[in-house]
Design a protein around this motif. Sequence first.
Motif, short mmCIF file in Angstrom:
data_model
loop_
_atom_site.label_atom_id
_atom_site.label_comp_id
_atom_site.label_asym_id
_atom_site.label_seq_id
_atom_site.Cartn_x
_atom_site.Cartn_y
_atom_site.Cartn_z
N MET A 158 0.96 -1.21 0.35
CA MET A 158 0.06 -0.14 -0.27
C MET A 158 0.83 1.22 0.14
O MET A 158 0.09 2.50 0.27
CB MET A 158 -0.67 0.05 1.33
N ILE A 166 -2.28 15.30 2.37
CA ILE A 166 -3.09 16.82 2.78
C ILE A 166 -2.25 17.88 2.72
O ILE A 166 -0.61 17.68 3.22
CB ILE A 166 -3.94 16.61 3.46
N LEU A 178 -11.11 12.70 3.18
CA LEU A 178 -9.96 13.57 3.83
C LEU A 178 -10.38 14.96 2.85
O LEU A 178 -10.96 15.35 2.08
CB LEU A 178 -8.39 13.18 4.23
N ASN B 257 0.89 7.13 4.08
CA ASN B 257 0.24 7.55 3.00
C ASN B 257 1.39 7.23 1.96
O ASN B 257 1.28 6.85 0.50
CB ASN B 257 -0.87 8.83 2.73
N GLN B 287 -6.76 10.88 10.78
CA GLN B 287 -7.74 11.92 10.36
C GLN B 287 -7.07 12.13 9.29
O GLN B 287 -7.28 13.27 8.50
CB GLN B 287 -8.45 12.80 11.11
N ASN B 288 -5.66 11.77 8.43
CA ASN B 288 -4.73 12.28 8.14
C ASN B 288 -4.12 11.02 7.22
O ASN B 288 -3.83 11.55 6.68
CB ASN B 288 -3.52 13.03 8.82
N CYS B 289 -5.01 9.91 7.12
CA CYS B 289 -4.42 8.75 6.07
C CYS B 289 -5.78 8.01 5.41
O CYS B 289 -6.81 7.93 6.42
CB CYS B 289 -3.28 8.10 6.81
N TRP B 290 -5.10 7.28 4.47
CA TRP B 290 -6.46 6.67 4.22
C TRP B 290 -6.52 5.13 5.89
O TRP B 290 -5.81 4.41 6.29
CB TRP B 290 -5.45 5.37 3.13
N MET B 292 -7.05 2.05 5.86
CA MET B 292 -6.59 0.67 5.55
C MET B 292 -4.89 1.19 6.29
O MET B 292 -4.59 -1.29 6.10
CB MET B 292 -7.21 0.14 4.61
N ILE B 293 -4.72 1.90 5.55
CA ILE B 293 -2.92 1.79 5.61
C ILE B 293 -2.98 2.14 7.53
O ILE B 293 -1.86 1.23 7.67
CB ILE B 293 -2.20 3.32 5.42
#
Lengths: 323, 323
Positions: A158, A166, A178, B257, B287-290, B292-293
């Motif tokens: 991944m 961001i 996001l 990410n 709150q700042n990345c995917w 699932m990651i």
Amino acid sequence: MEYSAIGIDLGGTNLKGTIIAKSGEGRHLTRIPTEAEKGGAQVMQNILQLIERLIEKEGSTDNILGVGIGTPGFVSEDGTVDGAENLPGWKGTRLYDPIMEKFNLKAVGANDATVAALAEARFGAGRGVRNMILLTLGTGIGGGIVMDHKLFTGTFGMAGELGHIIVETNGLQCNCGLKGCVERYSSATGHVTLAKQFCAETPADQQTPFTKFVTEDPDNVSSRTIYQFVEQNDPVALKVHETASDMLGRLVGIICNTFSPDRIILGGGVAKSGKIITDTVGKYAAQNCWPMIWEKCDLVIAELSEDAGVLGAGAMVFDAFEV
Amino acid sequence: MEYSAIGIDLGGTNLKGTIIAKSGEGRHLTRIPTEAEKGGAQVMQNILQLIERLIEKEGSTDNILGVGIGTPGFVSEDGTVDGAENLPGWKGTRLYDPIMEKFNLKAVGANDATVAALAEARFGAGRGVRNMILLTLGTGIGGGIVMDHKLFTGTFGMAGELGHIIVETNGLQCNCGLKGCVERYSSATGHVTLAKQFCAETPADQQTPFTKFVTEDPDNVSSRTIYQFVEQNDPVALKVHETASDMLGRLVGIICNTFSPDRIILGGGVAKSGKIITDTVGKYAAQNCWPMIWEKCDLVIAELSEDAGVLGAGAMVFDAFEV
């Protein structure tokens, strides 16, 4: 013996396959419909059929080292697809087992943007470069990381979700949940969003040829048409260009401070506008990272286009299975 | 034969050295003053003297594989120091040649935060972890990247400048020239800056024990004292904690990410406040990345403290020179 590899590129519309030599020379390039709308099981059947056709054209599997596949989403180490929300029923597909069962060939898969990065590293704008990143600027923004000449995909496949970094505090809402993701601004889709927003904000007495075009024919606005107006120095089109380049420059700055790469390569449809993109993005990147890191980093346009997928997929096979 | 390595940790005040086995067991730990104020040439002489003492204690160089050095700044492939602006005359020093000339030992150097990451990977909170990042939260914020169990320093030794990643658009001015670098908020220094700012902004009728402490004794405000008030739920101290954690969470999101790492480790003085830091930073990181990651990534506190430098420096030697 001189081995070859099968490279498969899974797109939303077409499946592309080729047989490539280690040098990157391809043969038997073949396209069949993906048939994504028929679900994941049918897509896998179509991949097997494509491999079969390539093997028929080649005559045998004797010199084939394995099969590489570039796909939307992620591929875990055991070959299971994750993510790929846009392809119904594709998530959870096991890529490697059916290929081994049917053809007795090993397989290796990865995210399509990642695979394209390996293609640039081996055969394109990253040839001979030790540490490089490819940013594919298309509908979204994909990232591929090549470090010490090897693809880095992370433990779970991944790594490189660089489009969802961001770059603007409380910025535009992204589909991923996001706010302020770089792909909301600097992808082809982002360009169109910015164009419509800036045109809507332009007062009636400051309309330009570009705002008139966007108002009259909003469905035909694309990154390409925007850059036609940029070439004519249309102030509103230029504002789109500057804003998108600023945001992408912030991402490039983050990438520089993180990896200190030798080279960052811009690919995908947006990058076809060429030098004006690298020049302006570079201007902003320099304001977003350490000067001594930026000095050592080239920012260039990708050399491969449609073929990056199959070439990179094939190149993965040599990296994974060549002894 | 069981080889050992010499590990040297160059700090602004002290030079530390030890001889370590591959298992991480150290012996003959020795400290001498850095004498940074006497200039780079004297610092290099002191490093040579420290190595000499360690060899005397060991009895011979027969089992010594080489010398590893962690230093402020960067180290290029030929062993030349770059950056390190805080150590006058240190930039441009050639680290490897004098060690080879005097002791006939190979040497390898890297940035001190990078070296600490290798120490955590081999002997601390990152043992057995394939992909991990260490963030050292001290006066500034340093980053160290371990990928596929190996240190990643970039082609020019400059990778991992994670403290200068911008996390707030038009944020606080940083010494480096950029605005909104994460270390302006989330380092020990950043905590103090935020504390003073938030106390100054607190109206007279909303003063708290924390604002009174900061007003009366501004020179004794530190990350540690701030967290003493956080434990007492002082609202202004909590605001410092939430703001610093938010900013660090943004960096952690960017790291996720980018690398999709198995583990992110927080070290340095700030991390001594422990679980409240990882819990709150984790809340913001999510709150700042995917998602699932983030799900696949641990956020933990470092296990090694003062010894990380010498241990990591020694570990580099085994990675670089063991055959």
